[in-house]
Design a protein around this motif. Structure first.
Motif, PDB file in Angstrom:
ATOM      1  N   PHE A 382      -2.413 -62.274 -64.905  1.00 30.28           N
ATOM      2  CA  PHE A 382      -1.828 -63.237 -65.835  1.00 30.28           C
ATOM      3  C   PHE A 382      -0.668 -64.015 -65.213  1.00 30.28           C
ATOM      4  O   PHE A 382       0.216 -63.456 -64.577  1.00 30.28           O
ATOM      5  CB  PHE A 382      -1.326 -62.532 -67.087  1.00 30.28           C
ATOM      6  CG  PHE A 382      -2.361 -62.478 -68.189  1.00 30.28           C
ATOM      7  CD1 PHE A 382      -3.391 -63.387 -68.242  1.00 30.28           C
ATOM      8  CD2 PHE A 382      -2.279 -61.521 -69.184  1.00 30.28           C
ATOM      9  CE1 PHE A 382      -4.336 -63.348 -69.257  1.00 30.28           C
ATOM     10  CE2 PHE A 382      -3.212 -61.463 -70.198  1.00 30.28           C
ATOM     11  CZ  PHE A 382      -4.242 -62.381 -70.233  1.00 30.28           C
ATOM     12  N   LYS A 383      -0.697 -65.328 -65.434  1.00 32.77           N
ATOM     13  CA  LYS A 383       0.398 -66.205 -65.066  1.00 32.77           C
ATOM     14  C   LYS A 383       0.634 -67.172 -66.216  1.00 32.77           C
ATOM     15  O   LYS A 383      -0.254 -67.400 -67.037  1.00 32.77           O
ATOM     16  CB  LYS A 383       0.071 -66.989 -63.786  1.00 32.77           C
ATOM     17  CG  LYS A 383      -0.019 -66.136 -62.538  1.00 32.77           C
ATOM     18  CD  LYS A 383      -0.296 -66.996 -61.311  1.00 32.77           C
ATOM     19  CE  LYS A 383      -0.391 -66.130 -60.068  1.00 32.77           C
ATOM     20  NZ  LYS A 383      -0.689 -66.952 -58.858  1.00 32.77           N
ATOM     21  N   ARG A 384       1.824 -67.727 -66.273  1.00 31.23           N
ATOM     22  CA  ARG A 384       2.150 -68.690 -67.322  1.00 31.23           C
ATOM     23  C   ARG A 384       1.144 -69.836 -67.274  1.00 31.23           C
ATOM     24  O   ARG A 384       0.881 -70.414 -66.214  1.00 31.23           O
ATOM     25  CB  ARG A 384       3.576 -69.210 -67.119  1.00 31.23           C
ATOM     26  CG  ARG A 384       3.976 -70.381 -68.014  1.00 31.23           C
ATOM     27  CD  ARG A 384       4.303 -69.947 -69.423  1.00 31.23           C
ATOM     28  NE  ARG A 384       4.681 -71.101 -70.230  1.00 31.23           N
ATOM     29  CZ  ARG A 384       5.933 -71.528 -70.380  1.00 31.23           C
ATOM     30  NH1 ARG A 384       6.927 -70.898 -69.773  1.00 31.23           N
ATOM     31  NH2 ARG A 384       6.195 -72.566 -71.132  1.00 31.23           N
ATOM     32  N   GLN A 397       4.134 -76.174 -65.877  1.00 29.79           N
ATOM     33  CA  GLN A 397       4.390 -75.474 -67.128  1.00 29.79           C
ATOM     34  C   GLN A 397       4.921 -76.466 -68.162  1.00 29.79           C
ATOM     35  O   GLN A 397       5.550 -77.462 -67.815  1.00 29.79           O
ATOM     36  CB  GLN A 397       5.416 -74.354 -66.917  1.00 29.79           C
ATOM     37  CG  GLN A 397       4.926 -73.246 -66.007  1.00 29.79           C
ATOM     38  CD  GLN A 397       5.965 -72.147 -65.839  1.00 29.79           C
ATOM     39  OE1 GLN A 397       7.033 -72.177 -66.449  1.00 29.79           O
ATOM     40  NE2 GLN A 397       5.649 -71.164 -65.010  1.00 29.79           N
ATOM     41  N   LYS A 404      -0.230 -67.062 -71.506  1.00 30.60           N
ATOM     42  CA  LYS A 404      -0.510 -66.659 -70.133  1.00 30.60           C
ATOM     43  C   LYS A 404      -2.018 -66.611 -69.945  1.00 30.60           C
ATOM     44  O   LYS A 404      -2.755 -66.281 -70.879  1.00 30.60           O
ATOM     45  CB  LYS A 404       0.118 -65.299 -69.811  1.00 30.60           C
ATOM     46  CG  LYS A 404       1.602 -65.385 -69.507  1.00 30.60           C
ATOM     47  CD  LYS A 404       2.132 -64.118 -68.848  1.00 30.60           C
ATOM     48  CE  LYS A 404       3.565 -64.330 -68.360  1.00 30.60           C
ATOM     49  NZ  LYS A 404       4.086 -63.144 -67.647  1.00 30.60           N
TER      50      LYS A 404
END
Length: 570
Positions: A382-384, A397, A404
Motif C-alpha cells: 500500500f502507498k498513498r 498526491q 491507499k
C-alpha cells in the motif's frame, strides 16, 4: 505495549518518590552539621527550629501533593488508554471504522503522548529506549492528526452531522463511541485552526470550552481556559465577526489581565468596529462611494460550477436524490449469459443501473476467500493513492483523493488471473491492454471527489497504453455501514457498496470520445472500512468487439437527461 510502559513508569515513579522523600528528610535535617554546631547550647536557640520543622513539613506536604496529583493524572490517562483499548479489541474493524475513534486513537499517540512524556520528567528517554529497538512499533505524527481532523470535518459537512453530537460519540443519532473529552475537542479545533479552517475550528473550540468548564475541577489539562478563549476570539475575528471577537477577548482578559496578545488586539478590534459603524452610516445615507448600483445575484446564480456540483455530490452521498422515474422504469434485472459460453452454465446476476451511458451492477462475482486473499496480498504494498496532474504529466498526491492503493499483476497469482478472466467474461471485452488490478482501502473519511476515468483530449497519458480507458469495472470488497457510495453527479445515480458485487460502465462514446456523463466520485466513508478493487480496460483489443462509430461524438454531447430529483421534494 504503551500501556505496559506507562504502568511500569508509574510504579517506578512511586518508588523513586518514596526514596526522594527520605532523601529530603535526611538532607534537610543534616543542614545543622554545616553550621557552627552551637544550637544545642541553649533552649532559646532550639526553639526557632520548630519553625524550620514546620517549613519542612509544609514543603514536603506540598511536594507530595504535587507528585500525587501528577501520578493521579498519569493513572487517569492509563485508564483511558486501557478502556479504549479493551473496547477496540472487542471488534477492531468496527471500532476503527468509526471516525471519532480513529481520531482519538491518533490523538492519544501524538499530543496526549507528548503530555504524558512532559509529565514524566524521566520518562522521555526511557520510552525512547524501549521503543527504538522494536521494528514493530509505529507512532502517528501530527500530520496524521491534522488529516484525521480534516476527515471529521469532511464527514460533518457532507452528511450534515452536528458537532455537538459528534463530540458525544453520536453518528446520525446513534452512539458508536465514548464521548470526546475537552482535550479531544481542543486538539481537533487546533488542528483545523492551523489548517486555516476557522469556521469549523470555532465550533469545536466552543464545544471544548463547554466541556472544559465541566471537567476543569477534576482534570489536569495541557492547555488552559485562556488558551481556548484565545482560539475562539481570533477565529471570530478571522471570520469577520469583530464584535463577538472583542467580547470573547474581554472575557479572556478578565482571567488573564496581562495577556499580551489579547491586550494588543482590543484597540485593533475597537478600531475595526468603528470603521464598520461608519460604513453602516454611509450605507444608510446611500453614500456607498460606488458610481453604479451593483445588482445582487441570487444565491443559486452566485454559485460556481464547482459549488453546484458539490451540492449534487453531497446530496447523492446522503442518498437524497434518485434518478427520474422515466428512466428508472426502463431498468431491468436479469441473468447474464451471452458474453461467454461459460456463462451458460454459471450465469451472473446483472442489475441495470443506467442505460445511456451503460452502467450495471454484477452481483456475487467475488467470493469472501478471493477478497481475503487479495486484501492480504495488497496490504504490504500500500502507498498513498495518486492522481494524474494534467499540467506536469506527473502522478501526484491530492487532498481530493484520500486512500491507499496497490497494484496486483495476473502472473503473480492464479486468483488475480482468475479475477481478470472473470472481468472478460462479464464485460465481453478483451483484457489485452487492461491495467493491473488496483486494490484500494479508504482511510478516515476516505473519498475521491468527482472525476473521469478516461483521459481528456489534452492529456496524453494513455497514448502508449492501448488507447484510452473504454470501461471501468469496480469490485466492492466490503460492506460499508454508512457512506462510501459511488455517485454519478451528472446522472443523479448512487451505487452503495455491496460486498462481492461489481459496478461496470463504459467511459467512452461509440466514436471513442470521452463521455462526460460518466463523471463520478467516491463518497466519504462515514462508518466502516471501504475496500474496492478496479480493473480499467483500454481501447486496444476491442476493435472487433466494440468497433468505433464513424460518426463523431463530442465529449460534451447533449444528452436529454431529466434532472435528478431530490427525495425530500417528493
Amino acid at each position: 505495549m504503551f500501556r505496559r510502559i506507562v504502568h511500569k513508569l508509574v510504579e517506578e515513579m512511586v518508588a523513586k518518590t518514596k526514596l526522594l522523600h527520605i532523601c529530603c528528610y535526611l538532607l534537610l535535617f543534616d543542614v545543622s552539621s554545616w553550621t557552627s554546631a552551637e544550637v544545642f547550647t541553649a533552649i532559646s536557640d532550639v526553639e526557632p527550629l520548630l519553625e524550620t520543622h514546620k517549613r519542612i513539613i509544609d514543603d514536603l506536604d506540598d511536594y507530595i501533593g504535587k507528585e500525587e496529583k501528577r501520578l493521579k493524572t498519569l493513572k487517569k490517562q492509563l485508564n483511558i488508554y486501557r478502556r479504549e483499548h479493551y473496547k477496540a479489541m472487542e471488534d477492531i474493524p468496527n471500532y476503527l471504522g468509526n471516525p471519532i475513534n480513529a481520531f482519538t486513537l491518533i490523538k492519544r499517540l501524538t499530543t496526549d503522548l507528548d503530555f504524558i512524556e512532559d509529565s514524566i520528567n524521566i520518562g522521555t528517554d526511557y520510552i525512547k529506549n524501549v521503543t527504538v529497538n522494536h521494528d514493530d512499533v509505529k507512532y502517528p505524527v501530527l500530520e496524521d492528526l491534522a488529516g484525521a481532523a480534516q476527515a471529521l470535518t469532511r464527514l460533518q459537512e457532507t452528511y450534515h452531522l452536528h458537532i455537538e453530537e459528534l463530540a458525544e460519540g453520536l453518528l446520525n443519532g446513534v452512539r458508536y463511541s465514548f464521548p470526546m473529552t475537552a482535550g479531544d475537542c481542543y486538539e481537533l479545533g487546533r488542528a483545523l485552526y492551523n489548517n486555516k479552517d476557522f469556521e469549523n475550528s470555532l465550533e469545536w473550540m466552543r464545544v471544548a470550552y463547554k466541556k472544559f468548564k465541566v471537567e476543569s475541577q477534576a482534570e489536569n489539562h495541557p492547555f488552559t481556559e485562556v488558551d481556548i478563549l484565545e482560539y475562539i476570539s481570533f477565529s471570530l475575528y478571522m471570520l469577520d465577526d469583530v464584535k463577538e471577537a472583542l467580547i470573547w477577548t474581554e472575557k479572556l482578559l478578565k482571567l488573564d489581565p496581562n495577556h499580551t496578545r489579547a491586550r494588543g488586539n482590543v484597540p485593533h478590534y475597537k478600531k475595526a468596529l468603528a470603521k464598520e459603524k461608519e460604513k453602516l452610516k454611509k450605507d444608510k445615507r446611500g453614500d456607498t462611494g460606488d458610481d453604479e448600483d451593483v445588482e445582487e445575484k441570487k444565491p443559486e446564480e452566485a454559485l460556481t460550477d464547482y459549488q453546484k456540483e458539490r451540492k449534487v455530490y453531497e446530496s447523492l452521498c446522503r442518498g437524497e436524490m434518485d434518478i427520474p422515474s422515466v428512466i428508472a422504469k426502463k431498468l431491468k434485472c436479469r441473468y447474464l449469459t451471452e458474453n461467454h459460453p461459460f456463462l451458460k452454465y454459471a450465469p451472473i446476476k446483472m442489475e441495470e443501473m443506467y442505460l445511456d451511458p451503460t452502467i450495471v451492477m454484477f452481483h456475487g462475482v467475488m467470493s469472501d476467500e478471493e477478497i481475503e486473499f487479495i486484501q492480504e496480498m495488497a496490504k504490504p504494498r500500500f502507498k498513498r493513492a495518486v492522481v494524474h496532474d494534467p499540467k506536469t504529466g506527473e502522478m501526484v498526491q491530492a487532498n481530493y483523493r484520500i486512500s491507499k492503493s496497490s497494484w496486483l499483476r495476473d502472473e503473480e497469482s492464479p486468483i488475480v488471473e482468475r479475477i481478470s478472466r472473470r472481468v472478460a467474461d462479464m464485460t465481453g471485452l478483451s483484457m489485452i491492454y487492461a491495467e493491473e488490478l488496483q486494490v484500494v482501502n479508504y482511510g478516515i473519511g476516505g473519498h475521491y471527489e468527482p472525476h473521469y476515468d478516461f483521459a481528456r483530449r489534452s492529456e496524453s497519458i494513455f497514448k502508449k497504453h492501448g488507447g484510452n480507458r473504454i470501461a471501468t469495472v469496480l469490485f466492492y470488497m466490503s460492506d460499508v455501514a454508512q457512506g462510501g457510495a459511488t455517485v454519478f453527479t451528472e446522472l443523479g445515480l448512487s451505487l452503495f457498496p455491496e460486498k462481492g458485487a461489481a459496478a461496470f460502465w463504459l467511459n467512452l462514446h461509440p466514436s471513442g470520445e470521452g463521455d462526460l456523463a460518466t463523471r463520478h466520485a467516491a463518497c466519504p466513508v462515514l462508518r466502516g472500512s471501504k475496500w474496492v478493487s478496479n480493473k480499467w480496460i483500454h481501447q486496444g483489443g476491442q476493435e472487433f468487439i466494440k468497433p468505433c462509430d464513424l460518426e463523431y461524438q463530442d465529449e460534451a454531447i447533449a444528452r436529454k437527461i431529466p434532472r435528478p430529483i431530490p427525495k425530500t421534494s417528493r
